[in-house]
Design a protein around this motif. Structure first.
Motif, PDB file in Angstrom:
ATOM      1  N   PHE A 132     -35.688  -5.989  18.994  1.00 29.96           N
ATOM      2  CA  PHE A 132     -35.539  -4.609  18.524  1.00 29.96           C
ATOM      3  C   PHE A 132     -35.191  -4.647  17.041  1.00 29.96           C
ATOM      4  O   PHE A 132     -34.116  -5.097  16.662  1.00 29.96           O
ATOM      5  CB  PHE A 132     -34.393  -3.899  19.247  1.00 29.96           C
ATOM      6  CG  PHE A 132     -34.619  -3.607  20.698  1.00 29.96           C
ATOM      7  CD1 PHE A 132     -35.817  -3.902  21.322  1.00 29.96           C
ATOM      8  CD2 PHE A 132     -33.615  -3.014  21.464  1.00 29.96           C
ATOM      9  CE1 PHE A 132     -36.013  -3.632  22.673  1.00 29.96           C
ATOM     10  CE2 PHE A 132     -33.797  -2.734  22.811  1.00 29.96           C
ATOM     11  CZ  PHE A 132     -35.001  -3.049  23.415  1.00 29.96           C
ATOM     12  N   SER A 133     -36.067  -4.117  16.208  1.00 28.40           N
ATOM     13  CA  SER A 133     -35.752  -4.023  14.784  1.00 28.40           C
ATOM     14  C   SER A 133     -35.925  -2.586  14.327  1.00 28.40           C
ATOM     15  O   SER A 133     -36.924  -1.940  14.634  1.00 28.40           O
ATOM     16  CB  SER A 133     -36.680  -4.934  13.974  1.00 28.40           C
ATOM     17  OG  SER A 133     -36.515  -4.626  12.599  1.00 28.40           O
ATOM     18  N   ASN A 134     -34.947  -2.097  13.561  1.00 29.41           N
ATOM     19  CA  ASN A 134     -35.044  -0.746  12.986  1.00 29.41           C
ATOM     20  C   ASN A 134     -35.348  -0.814  11.495  1.00 29.41           C
ATOM     21  O   ASN A 134     -35.335   0.201  10.822  1.00 29.41           O
ATOM     22  CB  ASN A 134     -33.737   0.026  13.206  1.00 29.41           C
ATOM     23  CG  ASN A 134     -32.554  -0.607  12.503  1.00 29.41           C
ATOM     24  OD1 ASN A 134     -32.475  -1.815  12.388  1.00 29.41           O
ATOM     25  ND2 ASN A 134     -31.633   0.204  12.022  1.00 29.41           N
ATOM     26  N   VAL A 135     -35.590  -2.018  10.956  1.00 29.71           N
ATOM     27  CA  VAL A 135     -35.811  -2.149   9.518  1.00 29.71           C
ATOM     28  C   VAL A 135     -37.164  -2.768   9.174  1.00 29.71           C
ATOM     29  O   VAL A 135     -37.420  -3.081   8.023  1.00 29.71           O
ATOM     30  CB  VAL A 135     -34.679  -2.976   8.855  1.00 29.71           C
ATOM     31  CG1 VAL A 135     -33.366  -2.237   8.932  1.00 29.71           C
ATOM     32  CG2 VAL A 135     -34.557  -4.347   9.480  1.00 29.71           C
TER      33      VAL A 135
ATOM     34  N   SER B  86     -39.530   3.586  13.565  1.00 33.44           N
ATOM     35  CA  SER B  86     -39.056   3.589  14.941  1.00 33.44           C
ATOM     36  C   SER B  86     -38.499   2.216  15.335  1.00 33.44           C
ATOM     37  O   SER B  86     -38.079   1.439  14.483  1.00 33.44           O
ATOM     38  CB  SER B  86     -40.176   4.036  15.879  1.00 33.44           C
ATOM     39  OG  SER B  86     -39.665   4.288  17.160  1.00 33.44           O
ATOM     40  N   ASN B  87     -38.526   1.942  16.626  1.00 36.28           N
ATOM     41  CA  ASN B  87     -38.020   0.661  17.119  1.00 36.28           C
ATOM     42  C   ASN B  87     -39.193  -0.290  17.310  1.00 36.28           C
ATOM     43  O   ASN B  87     -40.165   0.051  17.970  1.00 36.28           O
ATOM     44  CB  ASN B  87     -37.300   0.882  18.449  1.00 36.28           C
ATOM     45  CG  ASN B  87     -36.527  -0.337  18.915  1.00 36.28           C
ATOM     46  OD1 ASN B  87     -35.956  -1.064  18.090  1.00 36.28           O
ATOM     47  ND2 ASN B  87     -36.524  -0.591  20.202  1.00 36.28           N
TER      48      ASN B  87
ATOM     49  N   ILE C 112     -33.292   2.179   0.285  1.00 39.44           N
ATOM     50  CA  ILE C 112     -32.496   1.586   1.378  1.00 39.44           C
ATOM     51  C   ILE C 112     -31.527   0.563   0.786  1.00 39.44           C
ATOM     52  O   ILE C 112     -31.719   0.068  -0.272  1.00 39.44           O
ATOM     53  CB  ILE C 112     -33.322   0.929   2.506  1.00 39.44           C
ATOM     54  CG1 ILE C 112     -34.055  -0.311   2.021  1.00 39.44           C
ATOM     55  CG2 ILE C 112     -34.253   1.903   3.153  1.00 39.44           C
ATOM     56  CD1 ILE C 112     -34.334  -1.283   3.135  1.00 39.44           C
TER      57      ILE C 112
END
Lengths: 281, 508
Positions: free
Chosen positions: A13-16, A20-21, A281
């Motif tokens: 699971f990466s959010n970056v 989304s995921n 970011i």
């Protein structure tokens, strides 16, 4: 023959790594040697020199009969001593995986993700592998994004674009001298890809790192990119962070994170030039 | 010093907290309701626990009134007419809340606030409606000073729910706890995302698997207290719990545990529940004389006994001789499979037991994964959770949870603490919730690591309020002290932070 590619790691699971995921798959090997690289252990393939075999505190590394360094993932405690030991910007913890093996991992995360992102290293070095991988992932109803340094000639070989949803392209430096110093690779192909990917509607986002105290070069890159992309894709303005950067290069680039207000000025510059989807970011 | 004097001299207790503590002490002096000697032995060694429910149950533990009745008929006892506008509606609710008992003395279910209030909200100017709801929430936080006070919203989007979410974020209050009944087929992504954003900032709402609850309970279910599934116009009679780790200490092997030790303790707890349920119905006056019963806000047949348990992880690890919990239940196939075997056995035995009353459930009790109490320390993890400090990546944690949530219609859930980058990428969380609910997860809670309002094990506290207690000052919320205990003894706030660089440990 079964296609194989060297996988450095898979983050379920990466959010970056895109919207989304996503499941992010990191391939080993890169044709650049960026001074600010955060994961320099992904640059080169292991040459089995064995330095890390000596320093591993839990004997998870050894030589096999062919004299190659092999990694026992069950013994490994993820202390990263091997990566700190390595003098060749590599890692012994690489798995050569088949498309099917990677797809099995994606099947496990599929219920929870929007799609996958392939990254690296430079994932397009494994172009043929990616094409087969994307075809399978598409059958699961998931999207496929390419995280690329822009060295691959997408115009000459557009097959990968046909099976993917877009590219997240790094444009690190536009000034020629600064570019050559920073990444050690000619920038012509990167700038050509910037325009080509936009033209064929496969540019998901462009990323530029803002370095501390490099006003002229930062501005040149942000101006150039903004004028081309306008509001047609996202523009991620990233603050330089020394985390993971090799010590000798921290001396040159800075051992501190770019100030947020300083980076924000470049977001505003991008907005003023019409790149309205620029964000920090 | 006597126990009463201790309470009176405790500088950290508010007046209300002293009153409640003294009432509990008084209740404990009676011994009219007796259990078997075996039960008292099991309790003494910590294998069974009554959750300090008191020896003389004078009301059901959890009560979920049907507030629609108040809005349709008013209340003769409270001398309230059905409300005609929003101001009258929230006023009527506030009055009624003061008269809804529970184990905590505060109402554990405030109603489906969006459905109840939407017709009134729509008749007002939005800003005015928001002002009234702001005062309503303020009243709840300052008067119903207990984090087990719980309200529900969803699954449909509504103006009321949107205003409640806005206020929840603006006001940063621990009370009330809040649940979204979530069904991706009914709930829009836009509304669900508004809930995710609010959850990251305030630890609420949590996401309940609406489809799953409706299948088990019908459409009229409530989520009350921590995460308890119950029937609206009903509730829970009682909730004792097995402490499975302590139970496992009697066993010589996993087989001995499942075949001999476990059935004995399950029977003891069932017998204890039967006596209490009968006492509440037959001896106490709640169902015969309390206005909630006589005016139809609740019906006795809608109440159920909740069969609780904690410490499945530690139980499995002990039975298999696993000392390193990072190699135990949840991370080790054999231990997790033993957990399933144990749960199957408990579920079977409980479902075969004919319970007194509980008419709406075929005279059966249902299981509850209890969230732990502040004195549990690290011996028994909540319900079937993987122990704190042993948590694997969120993917692996969800995969384990998905195997166990089906056993617990009266409630279970898990909590995920996200690192700060998720503040800027909340859209990365909704697919995780959707995927896990589709795979059988019952209840999902999350929060951002830098929140002040945080979810401890199931309830909410403010970290700043825990600090007050540490400085020997009073905290208005009755539950802050539980949060302090759960943190000091169980490290409940130190759960693993979900980061993007997590790799799967079991695929190593």
């Amino acid at each position: 023959m079964t296609l194989l590619a060297p996988v450095n790691k898979i983050i379920p699971f990466s959010n970056v790594d895109g919207p989304s995921n996503r499941t992010a798959i990191f391939f080993q090997g890169c044709c650049f040697n960026c001074l600010f690289c955060h994961n320099p252990e992904t640059i080169n393939m292991c040459i089995s020199c064995g330095d890390c075999v000596k320093t591993c505190p839990v004997q998870a590394l050894s030589f096999n009969e062919q004299g190659k360094v092999v990694w026992d993932s069950n013994k490994c405690v993820q202390c990263d001593t091997c990566i700190k030991t390595c003098q060749h910007n590599s890692s012994p913890k690489i798995k050569w995986m088949s498309v099917d093996e990677v797809v099995q991992e994606v099947k496990r995360t599929a219920p929870y993700i929007e799609g996958i992102t392939t990254s690296g290293g430079e994932c397009t070095l494994w172009n043929d592998f990616l094409i087969e991988l994307y075809k399978e992932v598409k059958l699961l109803g998931k999207t496929c994004l390419i995280d690329s340094n822009g060295s691959f000639d997408f115009e000459k070989d557009p097959r990968i674009l046909e099976v993917s949803d877009g590219v997240m392209l790094d444009v690190k430096a536009v000034g020629e001298k600064w570019n050559n110093y920073l990444i050690g690779y000619d920038r012509t192909m990167i700038l050509k890809n910037l325009e080509y990917l936009l033209k064929v509607d496969k540019l998901y986002e462009v990323r530029t790192i803002i370095f501390p105290n490099r006003d002229k070069e930062n501005e040149k890159t942000v101006r150039y990119v903004s004028n081309i992309i306008k509001d047609k894709c996202f523009y991620k303005i990233i603050r330089y962070r020394p985390f993971g950067v090799r010590e000798e290069y921290q001396e040159a680039l800075g051992d501190f994170t770019t100030d947020e207000d300083y980076a924000q000025k470049y977001v505003e510059l991008a907005h003023s030039l019409g790149a309205t989807k620029a964000y920090i970011i | 010093m006597s126990e009463a004097l201790n309470i009176i001299k405790d500088k950290t207790l508010t007046y209300r907290q002293e009153l409640i503590a003294l009432a509990r002490l008084g209740e404990s002096t009676d011994d009219s309701l007796r259990y078997s000697d075996e039960y008292y032995q099991a309790k003494a060694k910590g294998a069974l626990c009554d959750l300090n429910e008191g020896v003389m149950p004078y009301r059901p533990r959890y009560i979920c009134p049907d507030y629609k009745v108040l809005f349709e008929k008013g209340s003769a006892f409270l001398e309230l007419d059905p409300p005609k506008d929003l101001l009258e509606a929230v006023n009527a609710l506030e009055i009624m809340y003061a008269h809804v008992p529970s184990i905590t003395t505060y109402p554990v279910y405030l109603g489906d606030l969006d459905k109840l209030l939407e017709p009134f909200v729509l008749k007002e100017d939005r800003a005015y409606a928001k002002k009234i709801l702001r005062l309503f929430l303020l009243h709840i936080d300052k008067v119903l000073t207990d984090s087990f006070v719980h309200a529900d919203i969803g699954p449909e989007d509504s103006v009321t729910a949107r205003i409640l979410l806005e206020l929840t974020e603006e006001m940063q209050l621990a009370v009330p706890n809040l649940t979204l009944r979530y069904d991706p087929e009914i709930t829009s992504d836009d509304f669900a995302m508004a809930c995710v954003k609010c959850m990251l900032k305030t630890s609420k709402p949590s996401f309940a698997n609406h489809k799953m609850f409706v299948e088990e309970w019908g459409p009229d279910y409530a989520i009350a207290s921590c995460y308890n599934g119950l029937k609206i116009a009903g509730g829970g009679f009682t909730l004792p719990r097995m402490r499975l780790y302590e139970c496992s200490l009697d066993a010589t092997s996993p087989e001995d545990f499942v075949n001999n030790v476990l059935p004995k303790y399950v029977d003891l707890q069932l017998e204890y529940m039967d006596k209490r349920v009968k006492f509440i119905v037959e001896e106490s006056t709640f169902f015969t004389d309390n206005f909630l019963s006589t005016e139809g806000f609740v019906k006795q047949e809608n109440f159920i006994g909740m069969f609780g348990l904690v410490g499945l992880a530690e139980c499995c690890n002990h039975l298999l001789g696993i000392e390193d919990k990072k190699k135990g239940f949840g991370l080790n196939k054999e231990a997790t499979e033993l957990g399933i075997k144990i749960m199957d056995a408990i579920e079977k035995q409980v479902s075969e037991h004919v319970a007194p009353y509980c008419d709406a459930f075929g005279h059966r009790y249902k299981l509850h994964a209890q969230v732990g109490i502040n004195t549990d320390g690290m011996d028994d993890s909540p319900g079937t959770r993987i122990p704190i400090f042993a948590e694997p990546s969120i993917l692996e944690q969800l995969e384990v949870n998905e195997k166990f949530h089906k056993y617990f219609p009266t409630g279970t859930g898990d909590i995920f603490k996200f690192e700060e980058t998720y503040e800027k990428t909340p859209e990365a969380i909704l697919p995780i919730i959707k995927g896990s609910l589709a795979n059988g997860l019952r209840y999902f809670s999350g929060y951002l690591e830098n929140c002040d309002v945080v979810r401890v094990t199931g309830y909410l506290v403010k970290k700043s309020e825990i600090e007050k207690l540490r400085q020997n000052k009073q905290s208005l919320n009755n539950v802050t002290v539980f949060g302090q205990g759960a943190q000091d003894g169980g490290h409940a706030l130190d759960r693993r932070v979900q980061k993007a660089d997590d790799i799967i440990s079991s695929s190593k």
